[in-house]
Design a protein around this motif. Sequence first.
Motif, short mmCIF file in Angstrom:
data_model
loop_
_atom_site.label_atom_id
_atom_site.label_comp_id
_atom_site.label_asym_id
_atom_site.label_seq_id
_atom_site.Cartn_x
_atom_site.Cartn_y
_atom_site.Cartn_z
N PRO A 1 0.79 -1.24 0.00
CA PRO A 1 0.00 0.00 0.00
C PRO A 1 0.81 1.28 0.00
CG PRO A 1 -0.14 -1.12 2.12
CD PRO A 1 0.50 -2.07 1.17
N ILE A 2 1.85 1.38 0.80
CA ILE A 2 2.63 2.61 0.87
C ILE A 2 3.31 2.90 -0.46
CG2 ILE A 2 4.47 3.85 2.06
CD1 ILE A 2 2.02 3.29 3.78
N ARG A 3 3.97 1.89 -1.00
CA ARG A 3 4.66 2.09 -2.27
C ARG A 3 3.68 2.40 -3.39
NH1 ARG A 3 6.77 -3.14 -5.19
NH2 ARG A 3 4.54 -3.12 -5.69
N ASN A 4 2.63 1.63 -3.51
CA ASN A 4 1.69 1.79 -4.62
C ASN A 4 0.91 3.09 -4.53
OD1 ASN A 4 2.49 -0.65 -5.72
ND2 ASN A 4 0.90 -1.83 -4.67
N LEU A 5 0.50 3.47 -3.32
CA LEU A 5 -0.19 4.75 -3.16
C LEU A 5 0.75 5.92 -3.43
CD1 LEU A 5 -2.41 4.09 0.00
CD2 LEU A 5 -3.21 4.53 -2.34
N GLY A 6 2.02 5.76 -3.07
CA GLY A 6 3.00 6.80 -3.35
C GLY A 6 3.19 7.01 -4.85
N ILE A 7 3.26 5.91 -5.59
CA ILE A 7 3.38 6.01 -7.05
C ILE A 7 2.14 6.65 -7.64
CG2 ILE A 7 3.51 4.66 -9.19
CD1 ILE A 7 5.20 2.61 -7.62
N LEU A 8 0.98 6.23 -7.14
CA LEU A 8 -0.28 6.77 -7.64
C LEU A 8 -0.39 8.27 -7.34
CD1 LEU A 8 -2.98 6.13 -9.01
CD2 LEU A 8 -3.92 5.58 -6.75
N LEU A 9 0.07 8.67 -6.17
CA LEU A 9 0.05 10.08 -5.79
C LEU A 9 0.92 10.91 -6.75
CD1 LEU A 9 -0.64 12.43 -3.87
CD2 LEU A 9 1.28 11.70 -2.43
N LEU A 10 2.11 10.40 -7.07
CA LEU A 10 3.00 11.10 -7.99
C LEU A 10 2.37 11.23 -9.38
CD1 LEU A 10 5.72 12.40 -8.66
CD2 LEU A 10 6.62 10.10 -9.10
N LEU A 11 1.78 10.14 -9.86
CA LEU A 11 1.13 10.16 -11.17
C LEU A 11 -0.05 11.14 -11.18
CD1 LEU A 11 1.14 6.34 -12.05
CD2 LEU A 11 2.58 8.14 -13.04
N GLN A 12 -0.78 11.18 -10.06
CA GLN A 12 -1.91 12.10 -9.95
C GLN A 12 -1.44 13.54 -10.03
OE1 GLN A 12 -5.73 11.28 -8.98
NE2 GLN A 12 -5.24 12.84 -10.47
N MET A 13 -0.37 13.86 -9.35
CA MET A 13 0.16 15.23 -9.37
C MET A 13 0.63 15.62 -10.77
SD MET A 13 2.19 15.17 -5.71
CE MET A 13 2.71 16.89 -5.75
N LEU A 14 1.26 14.71 -11.47
CA LEU A 14 1.74 14.99 -12.83
C LEU A 14 0.57 15.20 -13.77
CD1 LEU A 14 4.67 12.41 -13.10
CD2 LEU A 14 4.86 14.90 -12.92
N PHE A 15 -0.44 14.33 -13.68
CA PHE A 15 -1.60 14.45 -14.57
C PHE A 15 -2.36 15.74 -14.30
CE2 PHE A 15 -6.13 14.03 -15.33
CZ PHE A 15 -6.15 13.69 -16.68
N ASN A 16 -2.61 16.03 -13.03
CA ASN A 16 -3.37 17.24 -12.69
C ASN A 16 -2.62 18.51 -13.07
OD1 ASN A 16 -5.27 15.51 -11.70
ND2 ASN A 16 -5.28 16.30 -9.63
N TYR A 17 -1.30 18.46 -12.95
CA TYR A 17 -0.51 19.63 -13.36
C TYR A 17 -0.66 19.87 -14.86
CZ TYR A 17 3.37 22.89 -13.87
OH TYR A 17 4.12 24.01 -14.13
N TYR A 18 -0.58 18.79 -15.63
CA TYR A 18 -0.75 18.92 -17.08
C TYR A 18 -2.14 19.43 -17.42
CZ TYR A 18 -1.43 17.62 -21.96
OH TYR A 18 -1.73 17.65 -23.29
N SER A 19 -3.16 18.87 -16.79
CA SER A 19 -4.54 19.26 -17.08
C SER A 19 -4.81 20.69 -16.65
CB SER A 19 -5.52 18.32 -16.36
OG SER A 19 -6.85 18.73 -16.54
N SER A 20 -4.23 21.13 -15.53
CA SER A 20 -4.53 22.45 -14.97
C SER A 20 -3.76 23.58 -15.64
CB SER A 20 -4.24 22.46 -13.47
OG SER A 20 -5.03 21.51 -12.78
N TYR A 21 -2.50 23.32 -16.02
CA TYR A 21 -1.64 24.43 -16.43
C TYR A 21 -1.10 24.32 -17.85
CZ TYR A 21 -1.66 24.94 -11.35
OH TYR A 21 -2.05 25.07 -10.05
N ILE A 22 -1.23 23.18 -18.49
CA ILE A 22 -0.65 23.01 -19.83
C ILE A 22 -1.70 22.77 -20.90
CG2 ILE A 22 0.92 21.61 -21.25
CD1 ILE A 22 2.52 21.04 -18.70
N LEU A 23 -2.67 21.90 -20.60
CA LEU A 23 -3.68 21.53 -21.58
C LEU A 23 -4.67 22.68 -21.80
CD1 LEU A 23 -4.99 19.34 -23.36
CD2 LEU A 23 -6.26 18.59 -21.33
N HIS A 24 -4.92 23.01 -23.07
CA HIS A 24 -5.88 24.06 -23.42
C HIS A 24 -6.79 23.56 -24.54
CE1 HIS A 24 -3.74 26.98 -20.96
NE2 HIS A 24 -2.61 26.60 -21.55
N ALA A 25 -8.01 24.08 -24.55
CA ALA A 25 -8.99 23.68 -25.56
C ALA A 25 -8.82 24.53 -26.82
CB ALA A 25 -10.41 23.81 -25.00
N ASN A 26 -7.74 24.28 -27.54
CA ASN A 26 -7.48 25.06 -28.75
C ASN A 26 -7.27 24.17 -29.97
OD1 ASN A 26 -5.04 23.98 -28.04
ND2 ASN A 26 -3.99 25.94 -27.76
#
Length: 378
Positions: free
Chosen positions: A155-180
Amino acid sequence: MSREKIMAIEYIRGVSMLGVIGIHTGAYSLSNPKVNIHLFALLEIITRFSVPIFFFVSAFGLFITQDLTAKLNYSSFLIRRLRTVLLPYIVWSILYMLHYTFVSGDTMIWHPPLLYEFAFFGLASYQLYFLVILLWFYTFMPLWRTLVRSIIKHPIRNLGILLLLQMLFNYYSSYILHANFSNHYLNKLIFHRTSYWIFHYVFIFLFGAVCAVEYVKFKEAIKCYRSYIKTFFSISLAGMLLFYYYLVYTLNYTPEAAVNTDHQLSPIGILYTLSSTVFLFMLFSKDRLPEGIQKLLGSLGEHSYVVYLVHPLVMYYLASYLSVRNLLMTAPTTIMFYLTTVIISLTFAIFIKKIGKFIPVISLLLTGSKLSKPKSGV
């Protein structure tokens, strides 16, 4: 494990409901050109855990009584969840659309393609997107069960990996991805992504599921690491506030622009959500809380669903009342606006529950649950 015994979940739901109303109150306070930026931070920044934590609570409630080794009766599960979420979603969407047409005279929302957009993205009222995302989570329940079975092996390892992936995805969606894009429909899907993309909240949902499945270990860990949890919460909260004030004072962002940058999907926002979740669970897992606080949080938690669904309507008429009387959203007025919204929304929710016992169809349509009529003589 009986979910009724875990009052911490009920209390978290109540606190989160107060936070959601705070966020929406903050939006109304922007009608004052000289909005109090510190009160705005309280309403809009400190409360940023409120919506994501509801996904934690939802997953916890789903998995606390589940046997992951048993076969899931998917059709039965989905039918029950569609009744508790899809039915109220449709009913409340229609009510809000009728209200909008009534006050504006605009009937365009009842015709395609706007009607389809309102239905698919939860646009009838700004809080309904939560139900859309929740429906998607329910739809993929077999996938979550498989993932949880895999996560709890480490659980600790897998949740840690999932947390990192979540932060990367949300950063891309919030600050990089645009509807153009050149495709109009693809742009619509991208533009409204926060209204239906479950990917933004996969970590906190699966974290809730894992905590439920491993509840005994989770509760023991909270007891062992209380000081670390407090420190994590304090640092992440400080990070949210420092980022907000940096945007306002150093980069000269407006309060609205600042909160649209320093939000729950930002890297610090994700960490703040996680720390708040564990901190609140630790806080409410104490053997004793003041009786008044227990009653208030218990009542808010019990009625949070209807309060969540109705409070924008309450806010609309309170704001109209202030507008007619030319009252600005000063700090005292904003606080009263918030408290009045909580009181009226909670009163309405209690009324719906009481009347639902005598007219079960009202409870079914508005909350997705059909209450039993009281027995004669009771």
